[in-house]
Design a protein around this motif. Structure first.
Motif, PDB file in Angstrom:
ATOM      1  N   SER A 181       0.845  -1.196   0.000  1.00 29.71           N
ATOM      2  CA  SER A 181       0.000   0.000   0.000  1.00 29.71           C
ATOM      3  C   SER A 181       0.881   1.247   0.000  1.00 29.71           C
ATOM      4  O   SER A 181       1.958   1.265   0.587  1.00 29.71           O
ATOM      5  N   ARG A 182       0.410   2.296  -0.658  1.00 29.21           N
ATOM      6  CA  ARG A 182       1.188   3.535  -0.739  1.00 29.21           C
ATOM      7  C   ARG A 182       0.856   4.491   0.412  1.00 29.21           C
ATOM      8  O   ARG A 182       1.711   5.282   0.821  1.00 29.21           O
ATOM      9  N   ARG A 183      -0.353   4.399   0.958  1.00 25.99           N
ATOM     10  CA  ARG A 183      -0.767   5.375   1.976  1.00 25.99           C
ATOM     11  C   ARG A 183      -1.485   4.702   3.149  1.00 25.99           C
ATOM     12  O   ARG A 183      -2.475   5.218   3.666  1.00 25.99           O
ATOM     13  N   GLY A 184      -1.000   3.532   3.544  1.00 30.25           N
ATOM     14  CA  GLY A 184      -1.549   2.884   4.723  1.00 30.25           C
ATOM     15  C   GLY A 184      -2.912   2.266   4.540  1.00 30.25           C
ATOM     16  O   GLY A 184      -3.671   2.120   5.507  1.00 30.25           O
ATOM     17  N   GLN A 185      -3.259   1.875   3.320  1.00 29.48           N
ATOM     18  CA  GLN A 185      -4.555   1.241   3.093  1.00 29.48           C
ATOM     19  C   GLN A 185      -4.648  -0.082   3.863  1.00 29.48           C
ATOM     20  O   GLN A 185      -3.636  -0.753   4.109  1.00 29.48           O
ATOM     21  N   GLN A 186      -5.882  -0.448   4.235  1.00 30.85           N
ATOM     22  CA  GLN A 186      -6.120  -1.634   5.039  1.00 30.85           C
ATOM     23  C   GLN A 186      -6.705  -2.768   4.191  1.00 30.85           C
ATOM     24  O   GLN A 186      -6.903  -2.628   2.982  1.00 30.85           O
ATOM     25  N   ASP A 189      -9.613  -2.083   2.006  1.00 26.00           N
ATOM     26  CA  ASP A 189      -9.248  -1.238   0.866  1.00 26.00           C
ATOM     27  C   ASP A 189      -8.699  -2.076  -0.283  1.00 26.00           C
ATOM     28  O   ASP A 189      -8.936  -1.771  -1.455  1.00 26.00           O
ATOM     29  N   VAL A 190      -7.948  -3.126   0.063  1.00 26.24           N
ATOM     30  CA  VAL A 190      -7.415  -4.025  -0.967  1.00 26.24           C
ATOM     31  C   VAL A 190      -8.565  -4.692  -1.710  1.00 26.24           C
ATOM     32  O   VAL A 190      -8.601  -4.728  -2.944  1.00 26.24           O
ATOM     33  N   TYR A 191      -9.516  -5.215  -0.952  1.00 27.62           N
ATOM     34  CA  TYR A 191     -10.646  -5.897  -1.580  1.00 27.62           C
ATOM     35  C   TYR A 191     -11.459  -4.935  -2.446  1.00 27.62           C
ATOM     36  O   TYR A 191     -11.832  -5.266  -3.586  1.00 27.62           O
ATOM     37  N   ALA A 192     -11.708  -3.738  -1.921  1.00 32.80           N
ATOM     38  CA  ALA A 192     -12.509  -2.770  -2.672  1.00 32.80           C
ATOM     39  C   ALA A 192     -11.826  -2.354  -3.962  1.00 32.80           C
ATOM     40  O   ALA A 192     -12.482  -2.181  -5.003  1.00 32.80           O
ATOM     41  N   ILE A 203      -6.783 -13.185   0.519  1.00 34.80           N
ATOM     42  CA  ILE A 203      -6.018 -11.974   0.798  1.00 34.80           C
ATOM     43  C   ILE A 203      -5.392 -12.153   2.173  1.00 34.80           C
ATOM     44  O   ILE A 203      -6.089 -12.512   3.129  1.00 34.80           O
ATOM     45  N   GLU A 204      -4.108 -11.902   2.274  1.00 31.59           N
ATOM     46  CA  GLU A 204      -3.412 -12.041   3.558  1.00 31.59           C
ATOM     47  C   GLU A 204      -2.556 -10.801   3.808  1.00 31.59           C
ATOM     48  O   GLU A 204      -1.716 -10.441   2.982  1.00 31.59           O
ATOM     49  N   GLU A 205      -2.793 -10.152   4.944  1.00 31.60           N
ATOM     50  CA  GLU A 205      -1.918  -9.048   5.326  1.00 31.60           C
ATOM     51  C   GLU A 205      -0.648  -9.650   5.921  1.00 31.60           C
ATOM     52  O   GLU A 205      -0.699 -10.486   6.820  1.00 31.60           O
TER      53      GLU A 205
END
Length: 225
Positions: A181-186, A189-192, A203-205
């Motif tokens: 992520s470029r700006r701290g997306q959660q 946000d990845v899914y959206a 999806i795995e953080e």
């Protein structure tokens, strides 16, 4: 030089740590069999391998069933099978409600068995927190996704908010991608951002390991000097 049987007999014939003779004998027999070293009973202690000697030291520490256990590098000298044996036993002690103070350089074992960690560098405390909280504190917005779809469509969907670090072809039209992520997306946000472009499998953080955190903190601490 004494043998392992001599050591076991001493434990069993004394009132060491408040154990009666019968209790001590039963406990020693239990642990010698559990750690599969009873057959070595006639071996001299100084002839044991480092791993075998570690088991003997461990037994001496827990034979009286203490509520607080202090372990200093308990995994040193073990092969992977015996490392897992020791970790399983430490976890069993945790499940029994025992307090375990665990000193180690093996950061993987910290993640596996510890609830809270204190990181020390050259005698200085550089971090102290719950393991999960510390890993969350140092996360860097990395995600691993498994998906089916066009890689160009993926790259286009990532364009604004994410950077594509690496892709791997898994076969049968499935792919794995590491993104940042470029700006701290959660997570959401990845899914959206990607749900309309690809078909997700997972999806795995990716949280940093305790090894990564320790190296980062030590490096920063040394640069400050």
């Amino acid at each position: 030089t004494r043998s392992l049987c001599d050591w076991s007999s001493d434990v069993c014939s004394s009132d060491l740590r408040g154990l009666k003779k019968a209790e001590a004998y039963q406990a020693a027999e239990f642990w010698l069999n559990k750690f599969e070293i009873h057959a070595w009973c006639n071996k001299r202690i100084d002839a044991l391998s480092k791993g075998m000697a570690q088991k003997v030291q461990f037994i001496g520490s827990v034979v009286h069933d203490p509520s607080i256990i202090i372990l200093d590098e308990p995994l040193s000298g073990f092969d992977p099978i015996n490392i897992q044996l020791m970790l399983n036993q430490i976890q069993a002690f945790k499940d029994q409600g025992k307090t375990i103070i665990f000193s180690t350089h093996n950061m993987n074992s910290v993640e596996e068995v510890c609830d809270e960690v204190a990181l020390i560098n050259q005698g200085k405390l550089i971090a102290n927190n719950q393991v999960h909280a510390l890993r969350n504190q140092f996360k860097n917005g990395a995600f691993k996704i498994r998906y089916k779809g066009n890689q160009i469509a993926l790259a286009n969907a990532l364009w604004t908010d994410f950077e594509l670090i690496k892709t791997t072809d898994l076969g049968e039209e499935w792919h794995e991608a590491l993104i940042q992520s470029r700006r701290g997306q959660q997570f959401n946000d990845v899914y959206a951002a990607l749900s309309n472009a690809i078909q997700f499998q997972s999806i795995e953080e990716l949280l940093p390991s305790m090894q990564d955190i320790f190296v980062k903190l030590v490096t920063e601490n040394n640069h400050e000097k």
